[in-house]
Design an enzyme around this catalytic site. Structure first.
Site, short mmCIF file in Angstrom:
data_model
loop_
_atom_site.label_atom_id
_atom_site.label_comp_id
_atom_site.label_asym_id
_atom_site.label_seq_id
_atom_site.Cartn_x
_atom_site.Cartn_y
_atom_site.Cartn_z
CB SER A 191 -1.07 0.07 1.13
OG SER A 191 -0.23 -0.30 2.37
CG HIS A 240 -3.73 -0.88 -2.25
ND1 HIS A 240 -4.38 0.59 -2.43
CD2 HIS A 240 -3.35 -0.65 -0.88
CE1 HIS A 240 -4.11 1.24 -1.37
NE2 HIS A 240 -3.76 0.58 -0.50
CE LYS A 299 -7.23 0.55 0.94
NZ LYS A 299 -6.51 -0.14 1.57
C1 LIG Z 1 -6.56 -0.29 3.06
C2 LIG Z 1 -5.71 -1.59 3.35
C3 LIG Z 1 -6.37 -2.51 4.40
C4 LIG Z 1 -7.74 -2.31 4.84
O1 LIG Z 1 -8.86 -2.17 4.14
P1 LIG Z 1 -10.36 -1.14 4.80
O2 LIG Z 1 -11.20 -1.81 4.04
O3 LIG Z 1 -9.92 0.32 4.57
O4 LIG Z 1 -10.28 -1.58 6.13
C5 LIG Z 1 -6.16 -3.78 4.34
N1 LIG Z 1 -4.99 -4.07 3.66
C6 LIG Z 1 -4.26 -3.36 2.76
C7 LIG Z 1 -2.89 -3.64 2.36
C8 LIG Z 1 -4.78 -2.00 2.76
O5 LIG Z 1 -3.95 -1.19 1.94
#
Ligand SMILES: *Cc1c(COP(=O)(O)O)cnc(C)c1O
Length: 394
Positions: free
Chosen positions: A184, A212, A243
């Protein structure tokens, strides 16, 4: 008698962060999340969101959410296992399972809850986790909650992961090999083509966090398993609905038995209320768009290639990125935060990221282009980046 404040150490820490230039005031988003958004009263090009496909304010998702709220209300009323499983929750899980080509799926309140809840549920203190050094915080927390032994391998170093698995071969306990699909903060892709065969060779459970990559990589955004052609070879796939899908939530995909087990043991599923029906309905509408409008993903990648190419021409260090997440490395956290503030003042929002989110000395601003940025917006962003970097001697 003077009353001492037992939390005064927090105030001292905050003061130290202010002195060091790493204190972060929250920026206030005063418009929907769009490629050009209003933050703190100012219209800026938004390179700070994870709204990869522009679905967060898509009329079809908004309509689905409104209709679901009118028909089913704003709350589910309970956790899933008591009385909070609504038809729309089950429909979404079936939809995702079919999309991902797996037996079953369970949706959690967030990607964070999906990762932490799953790892903690399936392992015991007798077990072993082999984990990439840059895995997401939610994986790290899940690993800690499981109380299994954690073996960290250097970032993307599959050879070292293999050595650890070999060393653990005759050690009792189950083995879980776990990696982000896309990392991320750096935007590089996990070496699944090397890790999956290792998990198979050593009988380890293979788990991937595609937060992602959901909606970004693979056919119609099916994720890294699809991108690498590894269908049927990854035991646990986590994805997010927060996302590219544009709404909120996380999901776990795998065998029917894995999913039924999680429904009995994953603590966020058992002890935290399920999504409002509007959330699940909006997610369903997003999957319609993923399947019907693959050109959104093509535009995302076109913009990504263009923006990265231009950043490189301007001489910026974008690290190892291979995806729409493109860091611009600056070194010190205070510099990154100041760079971000000055970009904002010129009309560009890109977040400054420093320790503890990334290692000390690896601070950067992080940019994420989306499918909905126009070429003109990207050119304007590049111009601002160039001017501010020159002024700050970056
Ligand atoms: C953003 C993210 C999460 C968490 O996801 P949410 O739905 O925002 O809680 C988990 N793993 C990675 C690699 C992320 O970038």
């Amino acid at each position: 008698m003077t009353v001492s404040n037992p939390l005064s150490y927090l105030s001292e820490q905050l003061h130290a962060w202010r002195e060091a230039g790493t204190f972060q005031r929250l920026r206030e988003l005063q418009s929907p999340c769009e490629p050009v958004s209003v933050f703190d009263g100012r219209e800026v090009i938004n390179l700070a969101s994870n709204n990869y496909l522009g679905l967060a304010n898509h009329p079809k998702l908004v309509e689905a959410a409104v209709n679901a709220a009118k028909k089913f209300g704003v709350g589910s009323g309970a956790v899933r296992t008591i009385s909070g499983t609504m038809s729309v929750h089950l429909e979404l899980e079936e939809r995702i399972a079919a999309f991902k080509n797996v037996e079953a799926c369970v949706v959690f309140q967030s990607g964070f809850a999906a990762n932490a809840g799953t790892v903690a549920a399936i392992l015991t203190p007798e077990d072993h986790i082999i984990s990439d050094a840059l895995n997401h915080a939610s994986i790290i927390d899940g690993c800690r909650l499981s109380r299994a032994k954690i073996h960290v391998f250097p970032h993307k170093d599959a050879a070292r992961a293999g050595e650890i698995l070999a060393e653990l071969r005759s050690v009792p306990g189950r083995k879980l090999l776990i990696t982000d699909g896309v990392f991320s903060m750096d935007g590089d892709i996990g070496p699944l083509n090397e890790l999956v065969p290792l998990a198979e060779r050593y009988g380890a459970v293979m788990m991937i966090d595609d937060a992602h990559s959901s909606g970004v990589l693979g056919r119609n955004g099916r994720g890294t398993v699809d991108h690498f052609g590894l269908h049927g070879r990854v035991d646990i796939q986590v994805g997010t609905l927060s996302k590219a899908v544009g709404v909120l939530g996380g999901y776990v995909c795998g065998s029917r038995d894995l999913i039924e087990f999680l429904c009995h043991r994953a603590r966020p599923f058992l002890f935290s209320t399920s999504h409002p029906p509007a959330v699940a309905a909006a997610c369903l509408a997003a999957f319609d768009i993923l399947e019907q409008e693959p050109e959104r993903i093509e535009r995302l990648w076109e913009n990504t290639r263009y923006f990265k190419g231009e950043l490189a021409k301007l001489g910026f260090n974008t690290g190892e990125s291979e995806t729409p997440i493109t860091p611009v490395m600056v070194g010190q956290a205070a510099t990154a935060h100041r760079f971000s503030r000055e970009l904002f003042d010129e009309g560009l929002y890109a977040t400054g990221i420093g320790f503890p989110t990334v290692l000390e000395g690896k601070a950067r601003i992080r940019t994420i282009v989306t499918a909905t940025h126009t070429r003109e917006m990207l050119d304007r962003a590049l111009d601002i980046l160039q001017r501010v970097a020159k002024r700050m001697d970056i």
